[in-house]
Design a protein around this motif. Structure first.
Motif, PDB file in Angstrom:
ATOM      1  N   ALA A 234      -4.492   4.037  -6.762  1.00 56.78           N
ATOM      2  CA  ALA A 234      -5.702   3.403  -7.323  1.00 56.78           C
ATOM      3  C   ALA A 234      -5.315   2.181  -8.155  1.00 56.78           C
ATOM      4  O   ALA A 234      -5.919   1.103  -8.033  1.00 56.78           O
ATOM      5  N   LEU A 235      -4.260   2.320  -8.962  1.00 58.33           N
ATOM      6  CA  LEU A 235      -3.790   1.195  -9.774  1.00 58.33           C
ATOM      7  C   LEU A 235      -3.245   0.074  -8.888  1.00 58.33           C
ATOM      8  O   LEU A 235      -3.527  -1.106  -9.108  1.00 58.33           O
ATOM      9  N   GLN A 236      -2.490   0.478  -7.878  1.00 58.86           N
ATOM     10  CA  GLN A 236      -1.900  -0.525  -6.967  1.00 58.86           C
ATOM     11  C   GLN A 236      -3.003  -1.301  -6.240  1.00 58.86           C
ATOM     12  O   GLN A 236      -2.957  -2.533  -6.154  1.00 58.86           O
TER      13      GLN A 236
ATOM     14  N   ILE B 125       4.765   6.987 -16.006  1.00 49.46           N
ATOM     15  CA  ILE B 125       5.485   5.929 -15.266  1.00 49.46           C
ATOM     16  C   ILE B 125       4.617   5.246 -14.203  1.00 49.46           C
ATOM     17  O   ILE B 125       4.827   4.067 -13.884  1.00 49.46           O
ATOM     18  N   ALA B 126       3.616   5.967 -13.670  1.00 48.88           N
ATOM     19  CA  ALA B 126       2.792   5.400 -12.593  1.00 48.88           C
ATOM     20  C   ALA B 126       2.158   4.073 -13.007  1.00 48.88           C
ATOM     21  O   ALA B 126       2.076   3.138 -12.210  1.00 48.88           O
ATOM     22  N   THR B 127       1.725   3.989 -14.251  1.00 48.49           N
ATOM     23  CA  THR B 127       1.050   2.777 -14.731  1.00 48.49           C
ATOM     24  C   THR B 127       1.933   1.553 -14.547  1.00 48.49           C
ATOM     25  O   THR B 127       1.494   0.507 -14.066  1.00 48.49           O
ATOM     26  N   THR B 128       3.194   1.699 -14.939  1.00 46.95           N
ATOM     27  CA  THR B 128       4.093   0.549 -14.973  1.00 46.95           C
ATOM     28  C   THR B 128       4.841   0.367 -13.650  1.00 46.95           C
ATOM     29  O   THR B 128       5.169  -0.744 -13.265  1.00 46.95           O
TER      30      THR B 128
ATOM     31  N   LEU C 230       4.692  -4.242  -7.025  1.00 43.88           N
ATOM     32  CA  LEU C 230       4.011  -5.427  -6.488  1.00 43.88           C
ATOM     33  C   LEU C 230       4.716  -6.725  -6.889  1.00 43.88           C
ATOM     34  O   LEU C 230       4.167  -7.812  -6.733  1.00 43.88           O
ATOM     35  N   ARG C 231       5.938  -6.567  -7.441  1.00 43.73           N
ATOM     36  CA  ARG C 231       6.733  -7.728  -7.879  1.00 43.73           C
ATOM     37  C   ARG C 231       6.043  -8.511  -8.996  1.00 43.73           C
ATOM     38  O   ARG C 231       6.224  -9.719  -9.141  1.00 43.73           O
ATOM     39  N   LEU C 232       5.233  -7.805  -9.749  1.00 45.16           N
ATOM     40  CA  LEU C 232       4.658  -8.382 -10.962  1.00 45.16           C
ATOM     41  C   LEU C 232       5.609  -8.022 -12.097  1.00 45.16           C
ATOM     42  O   LEU C 232       6.508  -7.199 -11.924  1.00 45.16           O
ATOM     43  N   ILE C 233       5.388  -8.592 -13.262  1.00 43.68           N
ATOM     44  CA  ILE C 233       6.305  -8.314 -14.378  1.00 43.68           C
ATOM     45  C   ILE C 233       5.598  -7.477 -15.436  1.00 43.68           C
ATOM     46  O   ILE C 233       4.616  -7.929 -16.039  1.00 43.68           O
ATOM     47  N   PRO C 234       6.083  -6.241 -15.654  1.00 45.69           N
ATOM     48  CA  PRO C 234       5.470  -5.441 -16.710  1.00 45.69           C
ATOM     49  C   PRO C 234       5.892  -5.947 -18.085  1.00 45.69           C
ATOM     50  O   PRO C 234       7.078  -6.136 -18.339  1.00 45.69           O
ATOM     51  N   VAL C 235       4.923  -6.200 -18.934  1.00 46.03           N
ATOM     52  CA  VAL C 235       5.234  -6.626 -20.307  1.00 46.03           C
ATOM     53  C   VAL C 235       4.797  -5.471 -21.205  1.00 46.03           C
ATOM     54  O   VAL C 235       3.614  -5.185 -21.349  1.00 46.03           O
ATOM     55  N   PHE C 236       5.806  -4.797 -21.748  1.00 52.59           N
ATOM     56  CA  PHE C 236       5.532  -3.573 -22.503  1.00 52.59           C
ATOM     57  C   PHE C 236       5.112  -3.886 -23.927  1.00 52.59           C
ATOM     58  O   PHE C 236       5.749  -4.698 -24.596  1.00 52.59           O
TER      59      PHE C 236
ATOM     60  N   GLY D 210      -3.188  -4.381   3.550  1.00 52.33           N
ATOM     61  CA  GLY D 210      -3.646  -3.244   2.754  1.00 52.33           C
ATOM     62  C   GLY D 210      -2.655  -2.109   2.820  1.00 52.33           C
ATOM     63  O   GLY D 210      -1.448  -2.333   2.934  1.00 52.33           O
ATOM     64  N   CYS D 211      -3.158  -0.907   2.759  1.00 52.62           N
ATOM     65  CA  CYS D 211      -2.302   0.271   2.868  1.00 52.62           C
ATOM     66  C   CYS D 211      -3.151   1.404   3.441  1.00 52.62           C
ATOM     67  O   CYS D 211      -4.327   1.191   3.756  1.00 52.62           O
ATOM     68  N   ASN D 212      -2.561   2.565   3.558  1.00 54.55           N
ATOM     69  CA  ASN D 212      -3.338   3.720   4.021  1.00 54.55           C
ATOM     70  C   ASN D 212      -3.486   4.658   2.838  1.00 54.55           C
ATOM     71  O   ASN D 212      -2.569   5.382   2.496  1.00 54.55           O
ATOM     72  N   SER D 213      -4.610   4.591   2.182  1.00 53.91           N
ATOM     73  CA  SER D 213      -4.780   5.396   0.974  1.00 53.91           C
ATOM     74  C   SER D 213      -6.200   5.944   0.953  1.00 53.91           C
ATOM     75  O   SER D 213      -7.125   5.272   0.511  1.00 53.91           O
ATOM     76  N   ARG D 214      -6.343   7.169   1.475  1.00 58.95           N
ATOM     77  CA  ARG D 214      -7.686   7.741   1.573  1.00 58.95           C
ATOM     78  C   ARG D 214      -7.751   9.086   0.877  1.00 58.95           C
ATOM     79  O   ARG D 214      -6.768   9.835   0.871  1.00 58.95           O
ATOM     80  N   LEU D 215      -8.900   9.363   0.308  1.00 58.48           N
ATOM     81  CA  LEU D 215      -9.169  10.710  -0.211  1.00 58.48           C
ATOM     82  C   LEU D 215      -9.658  11.504   0.991  1.00 58.48           C
ATOM     83  O   LEU D 215     -10.602  11.075   1.663  1.00 58.48           O
ATOM     84  N   ASP D 216      -9.037  12.637   1.291  1.00 56.46           N
ATOM     85  CA  ASP D 216      -9.501  13.342   2.490  1.00 56.46           C
ATOM     86  C   ASP D 216     -10.771  14.144   2.183  1.00 56.46           C
ATOM     87  O   ASP D 216     -11.088  14.444   1.037  1.00 56.46           O
ATOM     88  N   SER D 217     -11.488  14.472   3.250  1.00 53.11           N
ATOM     89  CA  SER D 217     -12.821  15.064   3.094  1.00 53.11           C
ATOM     90  C   SER D 217     -12.788  16.414   2.375  1.00 53.11           C
ATOM     91  O   SER D 217     -13.704  16.745   1.622  1.00 53.11           O
ATOM     92  N   MET D 218     -11.726  17.205   2.607  1.00 50.97           N
ATOM     93  CA  MET D 218     -11.670  18.516   1.937  1.00 50.97           C
ATOM     94  C   MET D 218     -11.555  18.353   0.425  1.00 50.97           C
ATOM     95  O   MET D 218     -12.239  19.027  -0.333  1.00 50.97           O
ATOM     96  N   GLN D 219     -10.688  17.431   0.020  1.00 50.06           N
ATOM     97  CA  GLN D 219     -10.556  17.194  -1.429  1.00 50.06           C
ATOM     98  C   GLN D 219     -11.870  16.667  -2.001  1.00 50.06           C
ATOM     99  O   GLN D 219     -12.290  17.075  -3.090  1.00 50.06           O
TER     100      GLN D 219
END
Ligand SMILES: Cc1ncc(COP(=O)(O)O)c(C=O)c1O
Length: 376
Positions: free
Chosen positions: A59-61, A83-86, A92-98, A227-236
């Motif tokens: 979602a963040l990506q 860690i997911a946030t950063t 994405l080759r961006l620069i995290p500024v902590f 893009g990417c393949n990022s789906r919430l499946d129907s059961m969830q």
């Protein structure tokens, strides 16, 4: 730390039926259940678009991809977060500024992060940590001044109200340009597997996010953007849609447990109970104490963890190593960055069991054991 089993048993017939319905429909991907859940979640949190995806990290990506952030752009984020946030920033080759957090709220400190803004800064990712909002009005004012995007990492805080100075309320995740959420099983709205979503009121951004979650596709086999393949499946989605009806009840149960803990630990000189900011409700994804001991606080805290473990009480450290000290970010040369508050917290925080099923007997047992250790 959580009791998803008892929670499931209480609503088993509805959950089981929802899963069977999906199986019988065979609409496993992008089925009606996904659309229904997205619409119901949008209504619940008060947003125009909910874009379901595979997990809170994606979602963040996806949010960052949709905002067209480019390699080398700087993104300001707290070091004291999961860690997911950063990680997605670096991915994405961006620069995290902590930047530092506030010692009381555990969230980004607006009084210090303005200094971290440079001409390369493009976005800010405030994290609503443990279940309480970051100070959004201050953050938004700074973002506006420098024309920066705000991506709210709301993974831990679904259902939380941000309370504006004029008394208006908005759910966290709906305040910035976009917000994200995780449905990881231990989250306040937890799936029976992975799941996530992105929120926005911006039609064009929503359209782009939807494309990104599905290979940048506009219509089948026509791919406009990467893009990417990022789906919430129907059961969830079907499971989450049932659980969404109980979310406020679940939040109330978490708060009740937090109130009990607060009462038991009040006036203990070695324990700082979670601060409750006047600008936010608290949905207690975590109940996190600060354990104060002048000599060797980390060792003292480890002692408590071991003592609790002997009595079969789980505890966790969220997070022992802050982002700026993680090996994966070595090449950003942030290890030597001065972050006294973040480091102070990393050595002292400890999270106790927190979920919707904690009963008084369990709470008495846990609090008594903690007090036994600190009063030794
Ligand atoms: C603050 C924060 N951001 C992002 C994530 C990522 O969510 P997920 O595990 O669904 O990818 C989490 C999950 O733990 C989190 O706590």
């Amino acid at each position: 730390m959580v009791d998803t089993k008892t929670q499931y048993q209480k609503i088993k017939p509805a959950i089981d039926k929802a899963v069977v319905d999906v199986m019988e429909s065979t609409a496993f991907i992008n089925g009606k259940a996904v659309h229904d859940f997205a619409a119901n979640l949008s209504a619940y949190i008060g947003i125009k678009h909910t874009i379901p995806c595979a997990n809170g990290t994606d979602a963040l990506q996806i949010a960052m991809m949709a905002l067209d952030l480019q390699p080398g752009d700087e993104v300001i984020t707290p070091s004291f977060t999961y860690i997911a946030t950063t990680e997605v920033i670096a991915l994405l080759r961006l620069i995290p500024v902590f930047v530092e957090v506030d010692a009381k709220t555990f969230c980004m400190d607006p009084t210090v992060f303005e200094k971290a803004i440079t001409p390369k800064t493009k976005a800010i990712v405030p994290v609503h940590l443990y279940g309480q909002s970051a100070p959004m009005e201050e953050i938004m004012a700074i973002a506006k001044k420098y024309n920066l995007y705000i991506i709210e990492d709301n993974a831990q805080t679904i259902g939380c109200d941000y309370i504006f100075a004029n008394g208006d309320r908005k759910k966290t995740g709906t305040i910035g340009n976009t917000g994200t959420v995780s449905f990881y099983p231990s989250k306040n709205l937890g799936a029976f597997g992975d799941g996530g979503a992105i929120f926005t009121n911006d039609d064009m951004l929503a359209d782009k996010m939807k494309k990104i979650t599905n290979h940048g596709q506009s219509k089948q086999y026509y791919h406009d953007i990467v893009g990417c393949n990022s789906r919430l499946d129907s059961m969830q989605a079907a499971i989450l849609d049932i659980k969404l009806k109980y979310l406020d009840e679940y939040t109330a149960a978490r708060r009740k447990a937090a109130d009990f803990y607060d009462g038991a630990f009040a006036n203990q000189p070695k324990i700082i109970i979670p601060f409750r900011a006047s600008y936010s409700s608290h949905v207690f994804n975590q109940y996190t104490l600060i354990l104060e001991e002048k000599n060797d606080p980390a060792n003292y805290r480890d002692g408590l963890r071991k003592f609790l473990a002997v009595h079969k009480i789980p505890s966790m450290i969220y997070y022992p190593v802050p982002g700026h000290r993680q090996k994966m970010f070595e090449h950003f040369n942030t290890v030597t960055q001065s972050m006294p508050v973040t480091d102070w917290l990393s050595e002292r925080v400890i999270s106790l069991p927190m979920h919707t099923e904690l009963d008084e007997e369990q709470l008495i047992f846990i609090t008594n054991k903690v007090l036994e250790y600190v009063n030794k």
